[in-house]
Structure formats: structure tokens, C-alpha cells
Design a protein around this motif. Structure first.
Motif, PDB file in Angstrom:
ATOM      1  N   THR A   1      53.579  19.172  62.991  1.00 42.39           N
ATOM      2  CA  THR A   1      52.500  19.963  62.411  1.00 42.39           C
ATOM      3  C   THR A   1      52.329  21.270  63.187  1.00 42.39           C
ATOM      4  O   THR A   1      52.747  21.389  64.344  1.00 42.39           O
ATOM      5  CB  THR A   1      51.170  19.203  62.437  1.00 42.39           C
ATOM      6  OG1 THR A   1      50.801  18.957  63.807  1.00 42.39           O
ATOM      7  CG2 THR A   1      51.283  17.883  61.695  1.00 42.39           C
TER       8      THR A   1
ATOM      9  N   GLU B   1      60.895  23.377  45.676  1.00 43.00           N
ATOM     10  CA  GLU B   1      61.672  22.197  46.066  1.00 43.00           C
ATOM     11  C   GLU B   1      62.902  22.589  46.869  1.00 43.00           C
ATOM     12  O   GLU B   1      63.250  21.942  47.863  1.00 43.00           O
ATOM     13  CB  GLU B   1      62.089  21.394  44.828  1.00 43.00           C
ATOM     14  CG  GLU B   1      60.948  20.748  44.075  1.00 43.00           C
ATOM     15  CD  GLU B   1      60.342  21.664  43.033  1.00 43.00           C
ATOM     16  OE1 GLU B   1      60.825  22.821  42.908  1.00 43.00           O
ATOM     17  OE2 GLU B   1      59.387  21.240  42.354  1.00 43.00           O
TER      18      GLU B   1
ATOM     19  N   SER C   1      61.939  23.962  50.386  1.00 37.50           N
ATOM     20  CA  SER C   1      61.433  22.835  51.164  1.00 37.50           C
ATOM     21  C   SER C   1      62.587  21.993  51.689  1.00 37.50           C
ATOM     22  O   SER C   1      62.618  21.599  52.861  1.00 37.50           O
ATOM     23  CB  SER C   1      60.504  21.970  50.305  1.00 37.50           C
ATOM     24  OG  SER C   1      60.164  20.780  50.987  1.00 37.50           O
TER      25      SER C   1
ATOM     26  N   ARG D   1      63.291  21.603  55.657  1.00 36.91           N
ATOM     27  CA  ARG D   1      63.073  20.267  56.215  1.00 36.91           C
ATOM     28  C   ARG D   1      64.378  19.627  56.688  1.00 36.91           C
ATOM     29  O   ARG D   1      64.407  18.951  57.713  1.00 36.91           O
ATOM     30  CB  ARG D   1      62.377  19.387  55.184  1.00 36.91           C
ATOM     31  CG  ARG D   1      60.917  19.764  54.970  1.00 36.91           C
ATOM     32  CD  ARG D   1      60.139  18.774  54.115  1.00 36.91           C
ATOM     33  NE  ARG D   1      60.660  18.714  52.749  1.00 36.91           N
ATOM     34  CZ  ARG D   1      61.294  17.675  52.246  1.00 36.91           C
ATOM     35  NH1 ARG D   1      61.504  16.593  52.992  1.00 36.91           N
ATOM     36  NH2 ARG D   1      61.707  17.690  51.000  1.00 36.91           N
ATOM     37  N   THR D   2      65.470  19.864  55.980  1.00 34.14           N
ATOM     38  CA  THR D   2      66.763  19.302  56.399  1.00 34.14           C
ATOM     39  C   THR D   2      67.186  19.879  57.747  1.00 34.14           C
ATOM     40  O   THR D   2      67.589  19.143  58.659  1.00 34.14           O
ATOM     41  CB  THR D   2      67.847  19.603  55.353  1.00 34.14           C
ATOM     42  OG1 THR D   2      67.493  18.969  54.127  1.00 34.14           O
ATOM     43  CG2 THR D   2      69.201  19.080  55.805  1.00 34.14           C
TER      44      THR D   2
ATOM     45  N   GLU E   1      64.560  18.736  60.594  1.00 38.20           N
ATOM     46  CA  GLU E   1      64.634  17.333  61.003  1.00 38.20           C
ATOM     47  C   GLU E   1      65.850  17.046  61.871  1.00 38.20           C
ATOM     48  O   GLU E   1      65.851  16.085  62.651  1.00 38.20           O
ATOM     49  CB  GLU E   1      64.631  16.447  59.754  1.00 38.20           C
ATOM     50  CG  GLU E   1      63.249  16.388  59.090  1.00 38.20           C
ATOM     51  CD  GLU E   1      63.277  15.824  57.684  1.00 38.20           C
ATOM     52  OE1 GLU E   1      64.387  15.463  57.207  1.00 38.20           O
ATOM     53  OE2 GLU E   1      62.206  15.757  57.044  1.00 38.20           O
TER      54      GLU E   1
ATOM     55  N   CYS F   1      52.605  22.702  47.926  1.00 35.64           N
ATOM     56  CA  CYS F   1      53.216  22.697  49.259  1.00 35.64           C
ATOM     57  C   CYS F   1      52.869  21.414  50.006  1.00 35.64           C
ATOM     58  O   CYS F   1      53.725  20.815  50.667  1.00 35.64           O
ATOM     59  CB  CYS F   1      52.752  23.916  50.052  1.00 35.64           C
ATOM     60  SG  CYS F   1      53.489  25.471  49.513  1.00 35.64           S
TER      61      CYS F   1
ATOM     62  N   ARG G   1      52.346  18.586  48.743  1.00 33.65           N
ATOM     63  CA  ARG G   1      53.101  17.486  48.141  1.00 33.65           C
ATOM     64  C   ARG G   1      54.594  17.581  48.423  1.00 33.65           C
ATOM     65  O   ARG G   1      55.320  16.605  48.195  1.00 33.65           O
ATOM     66  CB  ARG G   1      52.864  17.448  46.627  1.00 33.65           C
ATOM     67  CG  ARG G   1      51.470  16.995  46.231  1.00 33.65           C
ATOM     68  CD  ARG G   1      51.396  16.656  44.743  1.00 33.65           C
ATOM     69  NE  ARG G   1      51.590  17.824  43.905  1.00 33.65           N
ATOM     70  CZ  ARG G   1      50.600  18.592  43.438  1.00 33.65           C
ATOM     71  NH1 ARG G   1      49.348  18.312  43.755  1.00 33.65           N
ATOM     72  NH2 ARG G   1      50.861  19.612  42.651  1.00 33.65           N
ATOM     73  N   ASN G   2      55.050  18.732  48.901  1.00 28.38           N
ATOM     74  CA  ASN G   2      56.485  18.940  49.108  1.00 28.38           C
ATOM     75  C   ASN G   2      56.872  19.089  50.576  1.00 28.38           C
ATOM     76  O   ASN G   2      57.886  19.712  50.895  1.00 28.38           O
ATOM     77  CB  ASN G   2      56.962  20.148  48.310  1.00 28.38           C
ATOM     78  CG  ASN G   2      57.198  19.825  46.847  1.00 28.38           C
ATOM     79  OD1 ASN G   2      58.263  19.364  46.466  1.00 28.38           O
ATOM     80  ND2 ASN G   2      56.185  20.050  46.027  1.00 28.38           N
ATOM     81  N   GLY G   3      56.089  18.517  51.458  1.00 30.15           N
ATOM     82  CA  GLY G   3      56.506  18.401  52.849  1.00 30.15           C
ATOM     83  C   GLY G   3      56.064  19.472  53.812  1.00 30.15           C
ATOM     84  O   GLY G   3      56.501  19.478  54.971  1.00 30.15           O
ATOM     85  N   TRP G   4      55.195  20.385  53.401  1.00 32.34           N
ATOM     86  CA  TRP G   4      54.698  21.393  54.344  1.00 32.34           C
ATOM     87  C   TRP G   4      53.848  20.706  55.404  1.00 32.34           C
ATOM     88  O   TRP G   4      53.089  19.776  55.098  1.00 32.34           O
ATOM     89  CB  TRP G   4      53.879  22.446  53.611  1.00 32.34           C
ATOM     90  CG  TRP G   4      54.657  23.679  53.237  1.00 32.34           C
ATOM     91  CD1 TRP G   4      54.536  24.920  53.785  1.00 32.34           C
ATOM     92  CD2 TRP G   4      55.695  23.801  52.232  1.00 32.34           C
ATOM     93  NE1 TRP G   4      55.427  25.798  53.190  1.00 32.34           N
ATOM     94  CE2 TRP G   4      56.145  25.135  52.229  1.00 32.34           C
ATOM     95  CE3 TRP G   4      56.273  22.897  51.347  1.00 32.34           C
ATOM     96  CZ2 TRP G   4      57.151  25.598  51.393  1.00 32.34           C
ATOM     97  CZ3 TRP G   4      57.285  23.346  50.505  1.00 32.34           C
ATOM     98  CH2 TRP G   4      57.710  24.676  50.531  1.00 32.34           C
ATOM     99  N   THR G   5      53.976  21.148  56.640  1.00 27.84           N
ATOM    100  CA  THR G   5      53.200  20.553  57.731  1.00 27.84           C
ATOM    101  C   THR G   5      52.095  21.483  58.212  1.00 27.84           C
ATOM    102  O   THR G   5      51.375  21.170  59.159  1.00 27.84           O
ATOM    103  CB  THR G   5      54.117  20.190  58.909  1.00 27.84           C
ATOM    104  OG1 THR G   5      54.740  21.386  59.405  1.00 27.84           O
ATOM    105  CG2 THR G   5      55.189  19.193  58.493  1.00 27.84           C
TER     106      THR G   5
END
Length: 283
Positions: free
Chosen positions: A4, A59, A62, A66-67, A70, A92, A94-98
Motif C-alpha cells: 500500500t 485492466e 493494472s 501488478r505483474t 509482484e 481502480c 476493484r482492479n488491484g490499486w493499492t
């Protein structure tokens, strides 16, 4: 590692340095940011504006960020820059934003507080950090344009009330910077920054930092800026390298041979910023 925004910025706030927040809208820019962070061992915030989302697709961008995040060995947050639309912010989340920014700074203080508090309540329930803005930063950022006459410095007492009533995690303040290229040298109000930091004792954000002299950046960091947004400098590095490459080699046609050098040019600028902000070796 994907974390986060407050995980990154709370440490910067306590230890007295700033973390770069670099805008992306494609694979190469994202690679440049992550590689620069790895090479300098810096935590970093990768941010996407609403214009960037429209260009790349929520999408797709994101998945790219994220890939790469991580698989990285340094802390990385995925942040929405200047979120003005409620539905976009929700997408955002819902699509992995921290981390997300709710920018309601164009509204009167009471409405800014109300809109920000609503986003804070939703985002915090999902474990996502929130940035907001008080005061109006001049210049143009995607679809947001603030005329110089409409730009206004952040009032320290209003900032304190805003932070208390919204529960926001970090706050963007207006102390004399502007979005986009500068026509002259920006003059930052350091006394205002010092007063705001003393009152709020929380991570503060500097927008429009591309083009601000290094000494001014160092002083701003020493007085409590913990997140510094950079976009224009990276774009200009990409464009300058692209122009030179195409002029030097008129036969080149492979996108990899064109975009690869441009990525390296962006990475060098990003690394320099990380070192300047004091985040290198902090991961």
C-alpha cells in the motif's frame, strides 16, 4: 513486492526522505520505473492518471504494473493520480490499486472534505491508502487545467482541519509548483510547507515537481515532503532519445530497437530522481 502507499510513505515520513511517484501508461515506462527502483534499491510509487487509464485500458495497465511489481524485490505501490471521477476510483479499487487519489480540490472546502471522506471510508475498508489535495496547483495534468490566477496556496489551518475530518493518509499541498513544463523557475513557499508539516505531522505530497531545481527539491524534502510526483521529466527524456535515435538511424524500423533505448533514457532520469529524493537504499 506490491504494497500500500501508506506502507511506503509512513516510513519516508518517519525517516525524512521522499519517494518518487512516476506516471506510466505503457509497458516500457513501467519497466523503466521498476528497473530503476531495483538498481537503486528504492521503494517507488507507480501511478496512472485518468488519461493514462483511458489510453492503456484499466485492466491492461493494472496487469502490467501488478505483474512487474509482484516480481520485484523492492516495495511498489500502484496509485491512481488525480482521480476526479467516483466510478473511475471504484474501478481502480476493484482492479488491484493499492493507493488512490481523490482530487476534489476544485470544490469549496466543505465539499472537498465530504467527497474525500467518502472515498477514504470505502478505500480503507478495502485496505487501500488515500491521497487528497487541498489548495489548487496550477498548470495542466491530462484533462485538469488550473489557470495561474485560479491557483491558490494551501492554508495550513484548513489543511489541518481537512486531514482530521477526512482521515486521509497523505496530502498533496500547493506551495508554488505547477503541472507541466515551467516557463520560469518556480518559487516554493518553504515557510508554508514547514508550518503545514508541523501542524499535520503526516506524509505530504509535492505535485508538479518536474523542472524544480535540485536544491529546492532537497529543501522541500528536508522540510517534510515525502511523495514527489514526476511525469514531464520522464516524458521529455523519452522524446529526446526518440528524436535523436530516428535522426541517427533512418533505416531502423523494429519497435524494440526504438523503444529499448528510450526506456533506458527514462530509467536514467528516474534513477537520478530517486537518488535526489533520498529513497535510494531505503528498500
Amino acid at each position: 513486492m506490491l504494497v500500500t502507499g501508506i506502507e511506503i510513505l509512513e516510513k519516508a515520513h518517519k525517516e525524512g526522505y521522499a519517494v518518487g511517484a512516476f506516471n506510466t501508461s505503457n509497458l516500457e515506462i513501467t519497466q523503466a520505473i521498476v528497473e530503476a527502483a531495483e538498481e537503486t534499491r528504492s521503494p517507488v510509487i507507480i501511478q496512472v492518471s485518468e488519461g493514462g487509464l483511458k489510453y492503456a485500458g484499466i485492466e491492461a495497465i493494472s496487469a502490467i504494473v501488478r505483474t512487474l511489481a509482484e516480481k520485484a524485490t523492492v516495495p511498489i505501490a500502484l496509485h491512481l493520480d488525480h482521480g476526479t471521477d467516483f466510478n473511475t476510483i471504484m474501478k481502480c479499487l476493484r482492479n488491484g490499486w493499492t493507493s488512490v487519489m481523490i482530487d476534489a480540490s476544485k470544490f469549496p472546502l466543505e465539499e472537498n472534505i465530504q467527497r474525500t471522506r467518502k472515498i477514504v471510508e470505502i478505500a480503507h475498508s478495502m485496505g487501500v491508502s488515500v491521497e487528497a489535495e487541498i489548495g489548487k496547483i496550477g498548470g495542466t495534468e491530462d484533462h485538469i487545467t488550473v489557470d495561474e490566477r485560479e491557483a491558490s496556496m494551501t492554508d495550513p489551518e484548513e489543511a489541518l482541519r481537512f486531514a482530521k475530518e477526512t482521515g486521509v493518509d497523505y496530502l498533496a499541498i500547493a506551495i508554488g509548483t505547477a503541472h507541466g513544463p515551467y516557463k520560469g523557475e518556480p518559487k516554493l513557499d518553504f515557510e508554508r510547507l514547514k508550518r503545514i508539516k508541523e501542524l499535520l505531522n503526516m506524509p505530504l505530497v509535492l505535485h508538479g515537481a518536474s523542472g524544480v531545481p535540485e536544491e529546492a527539491i532537497k529543501k522541500a524534502v528536508s522540510l517534510g515532503i515525502n511523495k514527489i510526483n514526476i511525469d514531464t521529466d520522464v516524458r521529455q527524456a523519452f522524446t529526446a532519445r526518440l528524436r535523436r535515435l530516428l535522426e541517427e538511424d533512418k533505416e531502423v524500423y523494429d519497435p524494440r530497437k526504438i523503444l529499448g533505448p528510450c526506456k533506458e533514457a527514462m530509467k536514467e532520469v528516474i534513477k537520478q530522481k530517486m537518488i535526489l529524493f533520498g529513497s535510494s537504499l531505503k528498500a
